[in-house]
Motif scaffolding. Sequence first.
Motif, PDB file in Angstrom:
ATOM      1  N   THR A   1     -12.641 -43.670  32.971  1.00 61.51           N
ATOM      2  CA  THR A   1     -12.950 -43.596  31.540  1.00 61.51           C
ATOM      3  C   THR A   1     -11.912 -42.733  30.873  1.00 61.51           C
ATOM      4  O   THR A   1     -11.043 -42.160  31.534  1.00 61.51           O
ATOM      5  N   ASP A   2     -11.988 -42.589  29.593  1.00 60.00           N
ATOM      6  CA  ASP A   2     -10.971 -41.814  28.893  1.00 60.00           C
ATOM      7  C   ASP A   2     -11.566 -41.228  27.614  1.00 60.00           C
ATOM      8  O   ASP A   2     -11.381 -41.769  26.522  1.00 60.00           O
ATOM      9  N   PHE A   3     -12.345 -40.150  27.746  1.00 58.18           N
ATOM     10  CA  PHE A   3     -12.851 -39.461  26.544  1.00 58.18           C
ATOM     11  C   PHE A   3     -12.941 -37.973  26.827  1.00 58.18           C
ATOM     12  O   PHE A   3     -12.946 -37.544  27.973  1.00 58.18           O
ATOM     13  N   TYR A   4     -13.015 -37.199  25.784  1.00 66.27           N
ATOM     14  CA  TYR A   4     -12.973 -35.745  25.892  1.00 66.27           C
ATOM     15  C   TYR A   4     -14.402 -35.173  25.769  1.00 66.27           C
ATOM     16  O   TYR A   4     -15.248 -35.724  25.063  1.00 66.27           O
ATOM     17  N   ILE A   5     -14.614 -34.033  26.444  1.00 65.34           N
ATOM     18  CA  ILE A   5     -15.898 -33.308  26.347  1.00 65.34           C
ATOM     19  C   ILE A   5     -15.947 -32.591  24.997  1.00 65.34           C
ATOM     20  O   ILE A   5     -14.930 -32.090  24.508  1.00 65.34           O
ATOM     21  N   PHE A   6     -17.124 -32.504  24.432  1.00 67.32           N
ATOM     22  CA  PHE A   6     -17.283 -31.804  23.149  1.00 67.32           C
ATOM     23  C   PHE A   6     -16.773 -30.379  23.250  1.00 67.32           C
ATOM     24  O   PHE A   6     -16.939 -29.710  24.275  1.00 67.32           O
ATOM     25  N   SER A   7     -16.191 -29.923  22.190  1.00 65.99           N
ATOM     26  CA  SER A   7     -15.646 -28.553  22.175  1.00 65.99           C
ATOM     27  C   SER A   7     -16.751 -27.510  22.368  1.00 65.99           C
ATOM     28  O   SER A   7     -16.523 -26.451  22.962  1.00 65.99           O
ATOM     29  N   SER A   8     -17.959 -27.798  21.859  1.00 68.32           N
ATOM     30  CA  SER A   8     -19.071 -26.843  22.045  1.00 68.32           C
ATOM     31  C   SER A   8     -19.424 -26.700  23.514  1.00 68.32           C
ATOM     32  O   SER A   8     -19.777 -25.611  23.986  1.00 68.32           O
ATOM     33  N   ILE A   9     -19.296 -27.816  24.264  1.00 69.02           N
ATOM     34  CA  ILE A   9     -19.570 -27.760  25.697  1.00 69.02           C
ATOM     35  C   ILE A   9     -18.492 -26.934  26.393  1.00 69.02           C
ATOM     36  O   ILE A   9     -18.770 -26.097  27.266  1.00 69.02           O
ATOM     37  N   ILE A  10     -17.247 -27.146  25.963  1.00 72.31           N
ATOM     38  CA  ILE A  10     -16.146 -26.396  26.551  1.00 72.31           C
ATOM     39  C   ILE A  10     -16.336 -24.905  26.310  1.00 72.31           C
ATOM     40  O   ILE A  10     -16.154 -24.078  27.212  1.00 72.31           O
ATOM     41  N   GLU A  11     -16.736 -24.542  25.100  1.00 73.02           N
ATOM     42  CA  GLU A  11     -16.945 -23.125  24.781  1.00 73.02           C
ATOM     43  C   GLU A  11     -18.037 -22.513  25.657  1.00 73.02           C
ATOM     44  O   GLU A  11     -17.908 -21.374  26.137  1.00 73.02           O
ATOM     45  N   LYS A  12     -19.090 -23.268  25.897  1.00 78.09           N
ATOM     46  CA  LYS A  12     -20.178 -22.737  26.729  1.00 78.09           C
ATOM     47  C   LYS A  12     -19.755 -22.602  28.188  1.00 78.09           C
ATOM     48  O   LYS A  12     -20.148 -21.654  28.865  1.00 78.09           O
ATOM     49  N   ILE A  13     -18.951 -23.547  28.645  1.00 76.99           N
ATOM     50  CA  ILE A  13     -18.449 -23.442  30.021  1.00 76.99           C
ATOM     51  C   ILE A  13     -17.556 -22.224  30.161  1.00 76.99           C
ATOM     52  O   ILE A  13     -17.662 -21.449  31.122  1.00 76.99           O
ATOM     53  N   GLU A  14     -16.665 -22.044  29.198  1.00 76.96           N
ATOM     54  CA  GLU A  14     -15.757 -20.906  29.256  1.00 76.96           C
ATOM     55  C   GLU A  14     -16.512 -19.576  29.173  1.00 76.96           C
ATOM     56  O   GLU A  14     -16.115 -18.573  29.774  1.00 76.96           O
ATOM     57  N   ALA A  15     -17.594 -19.566  28.409  1.00 72.81           N
ATOM     58  CA  ALA A  15     -18.360 -18.322  28.228  1.00 72.81           C
ATOM     59  C   ALA A  15     -19.258 -18.013  29.413  1.00 72.81           C
ATOM     60  O   ALA A  15     -19.700 -16.875  29.586  1.00 72.81           O
TER      61      ALA A  15
END
Length: 525
Positions: free
Chosen positions: A114-128
């Motif tokens: 597939t070829d799509f990006y994860i939501f930025s809010s999800i990325i922020e929560k993962i990073e936090a």
Amino acid sequence: MLKNVFAWTPVNGKWLSIYAGIAFAFCLLTFPTALYFHLSSELETRSAYASTALQKKMQAIFSELKNVVDEANVSCSDDHIKHLQRATFYSSLVKGYGLFDENYKVYCTSDGPTDFYIFSSIIEKIEASPKKITVSLVRSKNLGEPTVFAFYVGDRGIGANALVSPEDLTEEIAWWLTKDFPYQLKVGQQLSSSHQDFSQLNILASEQVDFSDWSLTLDVVLPKSTYWQYLCGLFGWILGTWLTLTLLLRGLHLVVEEYRRSLSFSLKKAIKNGQLEVHYQPIITLNPHEVHEMEALVRWNTPYHGPVSALKIIELAERLGLMRELTWIVVRKVGELYRQHFTSLQHIRTSINVDRHTLIEDDFLTELSNLLEEYPELKDRLGIEVTETSILSNDEMTAMVERLDAIKALDIRLSVDDFGTGYSGLDFLSRFPYDTLKLDQVFIASLNDDQYAQQILVSVIQMAKDLNMGLVAEGVEREDQLTAIASLGVERVQGYYFSRPLEEQKILSWLEGHEASAAETVLSS
């Protein structure tokens, strides 16, 4: 119905109403309060179990994600797709897997590339997240329903996500949280509730469990409707408790009333409040026919039992351990009589009865001395009649002799009461410094009918004279008894023939109006 319930017991309407009101207030306070604390405790317990179940399920999900990440690389080969498909097939937790790289671009799923990006809010929560994990609730195109996405990033920068149905995630929660305890699961910014109208519930109590690592929050509530439903179900118990408690209170009231009317309680109260009376019976000297002594006798007229005999009073006082208090009540009343009428009584001695065990108490002599100082009018006018209520040990007899010597040193005359009916024998009598021996009325009553009684009296009288003791004949009620006693040489008598025990004012009047010639007239006739 209540009339039939209470028909077996005397019911006072006023008290019955009071106890029914108390019982109702108790039930009204106890049952709702107890139910509230019970349901609150149940809410707390079930919330704890539900949170534990949710925690275990989430740990299992992330354990599977870690296994997938550990076997993954940056490629998206057919082998990797098949591996994801197999993991999905054998998993009881997830509906699909996907891999993403360190830029959080999804490049491989169990359905293929597939070829799509994860939501930025999800990325922020993962990073936090310290553990590089989080969850989110979104609508899945594949499943066609709101789905929980679980995300995990490994140490190599490769991550995996899993699709989990909210129902699968919450099935164990629902097992612990029955319909009585609605719940709401907040996943990220989305909500999943057990009730469609959760936000409209009228809440009585609530519990919240926060899973900060996974961005999950579990809210469990106790609705007021559940509380009232349970309370209504307890109506039968409430009614039964109310009736039982009303009966119990009324029964206890009757028991207390009965006890308060008992002789034991009444005597305790009478002694405590000084409600006992003292009557006085004169002791007559036949020659020269003058009254020179009285005996103070306790009397008690109760509101429930009427007059109580002196023997019963003594028996109760001994059983209740109140002989000491009873003795001092009598002494004080005698002291008050002499204080108020000293002129009329200054030539008359009054004797009080004291049992042997009270006499040998350690502080008896001290208290007696204090009372003589408090009532100086009793000096040289107080006598003690020692009653034979029980046998004494050798040590107690020795202490008794010492105590009687000390009492005589206070100018108090000593008499042995009811001689011949108690525990003392002739040997016992010879050891004590008595001044007077009182012949029991048992011998006087049979004096003219029983020659053995006459012989015993002759022996006792002779013994008393040999010991230099005075004699008093008790219970003289008839003229023939008086004549017989006088013929034996007994000069002091006490009994109904002259006077029954009289209360204070009557004894004073009797003393004033008594004519010494009355006894002489009877003897001469």
